[in-house]
Design a protein around this motif. Structure first.
Motif, PDB file in Angstrom:
ATOM      1  N   GLN A  70     -42.303  14.212  20.207  1.00 14.90           N
ATOM      2  CA  GLN A  70     -42.228  12.819  19.771  1.00 14.90           C
ATOM      3  C   GLN A  70     -43.617  12.276  19.413  1.00 14.90           C
ATOM      4  O   GLN A  70     -43.782  11.590  18.402  1.00 14.90           O
ATOM      5  N   ILE A  71     -44.587  12.585  20.255  1.00 11.87           N
ATOM      6  CA  ILE A  71     -45.958  12.129  19.987  1.00 11.87           C
ATOM      7  C   ILE A  71     -46.509  12.804  18.741  1.00 11.87           C
ATOM      8  O   ILE A  71     -47.148  12.164  17.897  1.00 11.87           O
ATOM      9  N   ALA A  72     -46.249  14.113  18.621  1.00  8.90           N
ATOM     10  CA  ALA A  72     -46.730  14.858  17.449  1.00  8.90           C
ATOM     11  C   ALA A  72     -46.158  14.288  16.153  1.00  8.90           C
ATOM     12  O   ALA A  72     -46.821  14.298  15.106  1.00  8.90           O
ATOM     13  N   ALA A  73     -44.931  13.772  16.228  1.00 12.90           N
ATOM     14  CA  ALA A  73     -44.293  13.193  15.041  1.00 12.90           C
ATOM     15  C   ALA A  73     -44.846  11.816  14.701  1.00 12.90           C
ATOM     16  O   ALA A  73     -44.768  11.371  13.547  1.00 12.90           O
ATOM     17  N   LEU A  74     -45.425  11.138  15.686  1.00 13.84           N
ATOM     18  CA  LEU A  74     -45.955   9.786  15.455  1.00 13.84           C
ATOM     19  C   LEU A  74     -47.401   9.788  14.963  1.00 13.84           C
ATOM     20  O   LEU A  74     -47.809   8.897  14.215  1.00 13.84           O
ATOM     21  N   LEU A  75     -48.191  10.762  15.378  1.00 16.40           N
ATOM     22  CA  LEU A  75     -49.625  10.753  15.095  1.00 16.40           C
ATOM     23  C   LEU A  75     -49.995  10.762  13.605  1.00 16.40           C
ATOM     24  O   LEU A  75     -51.042  10.221  13.241  1.00 16.40           O
ATOM     25  N   PRO A  76     -49.202  11.373  12.706  1.00 15.74           N
ATOM     26  CA  PRO A  76     -49.550  11.287  11.279  1.00 15.74           C
ATOM     27  C   PRO A  76     -49.694   9.867  10.751  1.00 15.74           C
ATOM     28  O   PRO A  76     -50.323   9.652   9.709  1.00 15.74           O
ATOM     29  N   LEU A  77     -49.125   8.875  11.459  1.00 16.32           N
ATOM     30  CA  LEU A  77     -49.296   7.477  11.040  1.00 16.32           C
ATOM     31  C   LEU A  77     -50.775   7.097  10.956  1.00 16.32           C
ATOM     32  O   LEU A  77     -51.165   6.253  10.142  1.00 16.32           O
ATOM     33  N   CYS A  78     -51.585   7.722  11.817  1.00 14.18           N
ATOM     34  CA  CYS A  78     -53.019   7.402  11.836  1.00 14.18           C
ATOM     35  C   CYS A  78     -53.673   7.740  10.507  1.00 14.18           C
ATOM     36  O   CYS A  78     -54.564   7.017  10.042  1.00 14.18           O
ATOM     37  N   PHE A  79     -53.247   8.843   9.887  1.00 14.05           N
ATOM     38  CA  PHE A  79     -53.822   9.200   8.585  1.00 14.05           C
ATOM     39  C   PHE A  79     -53.190   8.392   7.458  1.00 14.05           C
ATOM     40  O   PHE A  79     -53.886   7.934   6.546  1.00 14.05           O
ATOM     41  N   ILE A  80     -51.886   8.219   7.519  1.00  9.70           N
ATOM     42  CA  ILE A  80     -51.192   7.463   6.463  1.00  9.70           C
ATOM     43  C   ILE A  80     -51.771   6.060   6.333  1.00  9.70           C
ATOM     44  O   ILE A  80     -51.901   5.523   5.227  1.00  9.70           O
ATOM     45  N   LEU A 122     -63.084   7.866   8.603  1.00  6.43           N
ATOM     46  CA  LEU A 122     -61.671   7.931   8.967  1.00  6.43           C
ATOM     47  C   LEU A 122     -61.356   9.237   9.688  1.00  6.43           C
ATOM     48  O   LEU A 122     -60.578   9.262  10.653  1.00  6.43           O
ATOM     49  N   GLY A 123     -61.974  10.338   9.222  1.00  9.64           N
ATOM     50  CA  GLY A 123     -61.759  11.629   9.866  1.00  9.64           C
ATOM     51  C   GLY A 123     -62.288  11.654  11.290  1.00  9.64           C
ATOM     52  O   GLY A 123     -61.632  12.189  12.198  1.00  9.64           O
ATOM     53  N   LEU A 124     -63.460  11.071  11.506  1.00 10.17           N
ATOM     54  CA  LEU A 124     -64.026  11.012  12.858  1.00 10.17           C
ATOM     55  C   LEU A 124     -63.139  10.181  13.786  1.00 10.17           C
ATOM     56  O   LEU A 124     -62.930  10.538  14.952  1.00 10.17           O
ATOM     57  N   ALA A 125     -62.640   9.058  13.252  1.00 14.67           N
ATOM     58  CA  ALA A 125     -61.750   8.214  14.061  1.00 14.67           C
ATOM     59  C   ALA A 125     -60.476   8.973  14.421  1.00 14.67           C
ATOM     60  O   ALA A 125     -60.013   8.926  15.573  1.00 14.67           O
ATOM     61  N   ASP A 126     -59.914   9.703  13.442  1.00 13.15           N
ATOM     62  CA  ASP A 126     -58.698  10.476  13.698  1.00 13.15           C
ATOM     63  C   ASP A 126     -58.948  11.581  14.721  1.00 13.15           C
ATOM     64  O   ASP A 126     -58.121  11.824  15.612  1.00 13.15           O
ATOM     65  N   ILE A 139     -50.994  18.727   8.244  1.00 14.56           N
ATOM     66  CA  ILE A 139     -50.057  18.927   7.127  1.00 14.56           C
ATOM     67  C   ILE A 139     -49.861  17.621   6.367  1.00 14.56           C
ATOM     68  O   ILE A 139     -49.827  17.595   5.126  1.00 14.56           O
ATOM     69  N   THR A 140     -49.751  16.525   7.095  1.00 19.74           N
ATOM     70  CA  THR A 140     -49.641  15.201   6.456  1.00 19.74           C
ATOM     71  C   THR A 140     -50.906  14.871   5.673  1.00 19.74           C
ATOM     72  O   THR A 140     -50.829  14.362   4.543  1.00 19.74           O
TER      73      THR A 140
END
Length: 264
Positions: free
Chosen positions: A90-100, A136-140, A172-173
């Motif tokens: 569930q967490i793994a599915a939510l984290l791509p929001l940070c990049f989007i 943004l990459g460092l923050a992620d 991947i995102t």
């Protein structure tokens, strides 16, 4: 005097422009030169690292708010789901929001057609975009590391395992969104990135619920391979994204004009 004559004279004399005030014009030009001189002086004195960290101010607060909210919600899931390993998916599915959330910051120079304005400075458009990608990459990376450490505190799982499970969907995102930004230069690119990101998030969530065997230690080798492949794809797309900045520069300004506009 008749009213009709008065009105006729008003029309005639109303079209006559007021006398030109040379003094006010000279004052305006003088003040404008003072402001421009101060700006050029400040721009010439700024170091690259000062410029780099100042880019934080140009990233919208909404981006940081979404990232913070995502991590907060992930922490909430961990806190209220102790011992449940399905929460990892569930967490793994939510984290791509940070990049989007940050894709709009990478595309706004092209979507809002401000590339020419970005180039009218000492630092090039490539340096501006590279700085924003790096920040943004460092923050992620910081957020992914934090949630991975937090996960190991609540669940009996290795830190490297948690990091792999969280990074692969995220990378991947990232790869997919960068690929879209490299090939779509219209206002719709952000919508495409959001749609692609949401699709990856749903696939990741579905896989975590229906195929829990994916998160067993026996398949960690496959996760390592996916991580390496996704990271390589992200790096390739990042380099392509920066190279595309040169094409944007050539589109907006001739080489001679670029030299004149860049303040050294």
């Amino acid at each position: 005097m008749k009213n009709s004559l008065k009105n006729h004279l008003k029309i005639i004399y109303g079209d006559i422009p007021l006398p030109f005030d040379h003094k006010n014009m000279d004052d305006t030009i003088f003040k404008a030169r003072q402001i421009m001189t101060a700006l050029v002086h400040a721009d010439n004195n700024i170091s690259f690292w000062e410029f780099f960290w100042r880019q934080l101010r140009f990233i919208k607060k909404e981006v940081w708010a979404i990232q913070f909210g995502t991590i907060l919600f992930c922490g909430f899931l961990l806190f209220y789901s102790p011992g449940k390993k399905d929460v990892i998916g569930q967490i793994a599915a939510l984290l791509p929001l940070c990049f989007i959330a940050g894709t709009g910051e990478l595309s706004k120079a092209f979507v809002n057609q401000t590339a020419e304005m970005e180039m009218a400075a000492r630092f090039t458009l490539q340096q501006v975009l590279l700085s924003r990608i790096t920040l943004l990459g460092l923050a992620d990376l910081l957020l992914l590391s934090f949630i991975s450490i937090l996960t190991t505190c609540y669940l009996e799982i290795s830190l490297i395992y948690a990091f792999m499970y969280f990074c692969v969907p995220f990378l991947i995102t990232s790869f997919t969104c960068l690929f879209i930004l490299n090939h779509v230069r219209t206002k719709e690119c952000n919508y495409y990135c959001a749609a692609a990101g949401m699709a990856i998030m749903m696939i990741s969530f579905y896989a975590s619920q229906k195929i829990p065997v994916l998160y067993t230690s026996s398949l960690i080798g496959a996760w390592y391979l996916l991580f390496a492949a996704a990271l390589s794809g992200v790096l390739i797309e990042c380099m392509a994204f920066v190279k595309n900045c040169k094409k944007i520069c050539c589109k907006y300004l001739l080489p001679k004009e670029v030299t004149l506009w860049n303040l050294h």
